[in-house]
Design a protein around this motif. Structure first.
Motif, mmCIF file in Angstrom:
data_model
loop_
_atom_site.group_PDB
_atom_site.id
_atom_site.type_symbol
_atom_site.label_atom_id
_atom_site.label_comp_id
_atom_site.label_asym_id
_atom_site.label_seq_id
_atom_site.Cartn_x
_atom_site.Cartn_y
_atom_site.Cartn_z
ATOM 1 N N CYS A 42 -6.376 -8.335 4.232
ATOM 2 C CA CYS A 42 -7.075 -9.617 4.418
ATOM 3 C C CYS A 42 -7.558 -10.271 3.126
ATOM 4 N N LYS A 43 -7.811 -9.479 2.102
ATOM 5 C CA LYS A 43 -8.423 -10.044 0.901
ATOM 6 C C LYS A 43 -7.443 -10.236 -0.253
ATOM 7 N N LEU A 44 -6.411 -9.420 -0.324
ATOM 8 C CA LEU A 44 -5.446 -9.576 -1.406
ATOM 9 C C LEU A 44 -4.567 -10.793 -1.154
ATOM 10 N N LYS A 45 -4.413 -11.618 -2.171
ATOM 11 C CA LYS A 45 -3.663 -12.857 -2.015
ATOM 12 C C LYS A 45 -2.152 -12.629 -2.023
ATOM 13 N N LYS A 46 -1.724 -11.590 -2.751
ATOM 14 C CA LYS A 46 -0.294 -11.343 -2.899
ATOM 15 C C LYS A 46 0.058 -9.939 -2.422
ATOM 16 N N LEU A 47 1.075 -9.857 -1.580
ATOM 17 C CA LEU A 47 1.547 -8.570 -1.090
ATOM 18 C C LEU A 47 2.577 -8.015 -2.065
ATOM 19 N N THR A 48 2.319 -6.820 -2.591
ATOM 20 C CA THR A 48 3.233 -6.182 -3.528
ATOM 21 C C THR A 48 3.831 -4.919 -2.907
ATOM 22 N N GLU A 49 4.797 -4.348 -3.617
ATOM 23 C CA GLU A 49 5.415 -3.107 -3.136
ATOM 24 C C GLU A 49 4.366 -2.003 -3.011
ATOM 25 N N THR A 50 3.519 -1.877 -4.031
ATOM 26 C CA THR A 50 2.484 -0.847 -4.022
ATOM 27 C C THR A 50 1.510 -1.052 -2.873
ATOM 28 N N TYR A 93 -0.488 14.717 14.292
ATOM 29 C CA TYR A 93 -1.124 15.253 13.083
ATOM 30 C C TYR A 93 -0.091 15.539 11.998
ATOM 31 N N PHE A 94 0.962 16.262 12.344
ATOM 32 C CA PHE A 94 1.934 16.663 11.330
ATOM 33 C C PHE A 94 2.784 15.494 10.846
ATOM 34 N N ILE A 95 3.158 14.584 11.745
ATOM 35 C CA ILE A 95 3.925 13.408 11.324
ATOM 36 C C ILE A 95 3.142 12.607 10.293
ATOM 37 N N ASN A 96 1.879 12.381 10.582
ATOM 38 C CA ASN A 96 1.078 11.552 9.688
ATOM 39 C C ASN A 96 0.652 12.278 8.427
ATOM 40 N N THR A 97 0.525 13.599 8.489
ATOM 41 C CA THR A 97 0.230 14.362 7.280
ATOM 42 C C THR A 97 1.359 14.215 6.271
ATOM 43 N N TYR A 98 2.585 14.380 6.736
ATOM 44 C CA TYR A 98 3.719 14.282 5.812
ATOM 45 C C TYR A 98 4.095 12.835 5.515
ATOM 46 N N MET A 99 3.751 11.919 6.404
ATOM 47 C CA MET A 99 3.887 10.509 6.063
ATOM 48 C C MET A 99 2.922 10.161 4.930
ATOM 49 N N SER A 100 1.720 10.729 4.980
ATOM 50 C CA SER A 100 0.751 10.522 3.912
ATOM 51 C C SER A 100 1.281 11.058 2.593
ATOM 52 N N ILE A 101 1.855 12.268 2.619
ATOM 53 C CA ILE A 101 2.409 12.867 1.403
ATOM 54 C C ILE A 101 3.549 12.018 0.844
ATOM 55 N N PHE A 102 4.436 11.565 1.703
ATOM 56 C CA PHE A 102 5.575 10.778 1.231
ATOM 57 C C PHE A 102 5.164 9.366 0.824
ATOM 58 N N SER A 103 4.082 8.847 1.389
ATOM 59 C CA SER A 103 3.567 7.548 0.937
ATOM 60 C C SER A 103 3.009 7.671 -0.477
ATOM 61 N N ILE A 104 2.295 8.762 -0.741
ATOM 62 C CA ILE A 104 1.786 9.017 -2.083
ATOM 63 C C ILE A 104 2.954 9.166 -3.064
ATOM 64 N N LYS A 129 11.660 -4.348 0.756
ATOM 65 C CA LYS A 129 12.313 -3.050 0.615
ATOM 66 C C LYS A 129 11.310 -1.908 0.771
ATOM 67 N N ALA A 130 10.094 -2.128 0.313
ATOM 68 C CA ALA A 130 9.048 -1.124 0.506
ATOM 69 C C ALA A 130 8.760 -0.940 1.995
ATOM 70 N N ALA A 131 8.722 -2.059 2.727
ATOM 71 C CA ALA A 131 8.487 -1.994 4.177
ATOM 72 C C ALA A 131 9.642 -1.284 4.879
ATOM 73 N N TYR A 132 10.874 -1.564 4.458
ATOM 74 C CA TYR A 132 12.033 -0.883 5.048
ATOM 75 C C TYR A 132 11.966 0.624 4.796
#
Length: 291
Positions: A42-50, A93-104, A129-132
């Motif tokens: 909501c506050k960031l004006k520009k959406l970036t890959e990061t 739990y496990f899906i999101n744990t490893y999604m967290s790791i791979f997002s990092i 591409k980041a969203a994909y």
């Protein structure tokens, strides 16, 4: 070998520790991640890959946090919410744990490419591409998790979030090798390269030197938090798998299982630390590199 009835997995010390850690993490985690999500969306004006990867990280951490009330209940009383409910929660739990790791991991790679090779790989980077990439990871993890559940035996669970048999869990090796070791190598390499670049950067004034130093410290903090949170639990998975494969004594299994439970609580603290570390990193890092 049946060690569960002897081991007292739900002993008072583990119950108290689970309550003492999970409740504060739940409150702080929901608060910090909600603020981070609000700022990013909501506050960031520009959406970036990061930013896309950070939003994905925050969402996965929130999903992990939503399993905490059930974890607290599971360690406090006999599980009577049904086997399917438990399986769904474990999957979540496990899906999101490893999604967290791979997002990092994705954040570290994106940061490395943007700073080390900004022109060479320019076409590789875009918010779309980041969203994909995030969507592909979600599809992969959910499909793998659902397949695993469909292949599991149909039995009635009286506990949840606890391993109650000494039968080796083969997926533990996948968690350790693919879910943690590979991301650790990638994150370590990318962070190391960026840290070296920042160290070599010639700052012209005090303000710039301060910004570079902050960025350096944040990258180091991100790496240390990742290792401290996720290394112990994956060591626990490995040692427990070896212990069970070798048919170790119940006493040994009890000690290893207890350690793994404690290490899991340490890993869960990442849900709070992520939002703090990457929220500041989003500003300080780019501020240092563009000066």
């Amino acid at each position: 070998m049946d060690c569960f009835n002897k081991s007292g997995v739900q002993d008072s010390s583990l119950q108290l520790l689970n309550l003492a850690v999970s409740i504060p993490l739940l409150v702080l985690g929901l608060f910090c991640n909600s603020i981070a999500l609000w700022v990013f969306c909501c506050k960031l004006k520009k959406l970036t890959e990061t930013t896309v990867f950070m939003v994905n990280l925050v969402i996965s951490d929130i999903m992990i946090l939503l399993t905490f009330p059930f974890r607290i209940y599971a360690f406090s009383d006999t599980w009577n919410l049904g086997s399917e409910t438990c399986k769904t929660l474990l999957l979540m739990y496990f899906i999101n744990t490893y999604m967290s790791i791979f997002s990092i991991t994705a954040i570290a790679v994106d940061r490395y490419i943007a700073i080390k090779h900004p022109l060479k790989f320019r076409t590789w980077r875009s918010p779309a591409k980041a969203a994909y990439t995030c969507c592909a990871l979600w599809f992969l993890f959910i499909a793998t998790g659902v397949f695993r559940i469909l292949q599991s035996r149909d039995f009635t669970l009286t506990t949840c979030f606890q391993k109650v048999t000494t039968e080796p869990f083969n997926m533990a090796l996948v968690f350790v090798l693919v879910g943690f070791t590979v991301p650790l190598i990638i994150i370590s390499y990318c962070s190391g390269e960026v840290l070296m670049l920042l160290r070599k950067k010639n700052a012209s004034d005090t303000f710039e030197k301060k910004a570079v130093r902050k960025a350096f410290n944040i990258i180091m903090a991100n790496l240390v938090v990742f290792v401290v949170c996720f290394l112990p639990v994956h060591v626990g998975y490995t040692v427990r798998f070896i212990t069970e494969s070798l048919n170790a004594t119940c006493h040994t299994w009890e000690k290893v299982n207890f350690y793994t439970h404690v290490a899991t609580l340490v890993a869960n603290s990442n849900c709070v630390l992520d939002s703090v570390c990457y929220f500041f990193a989003a500003h300080e890092f780019w501020k240092a590199t563009i000066l």
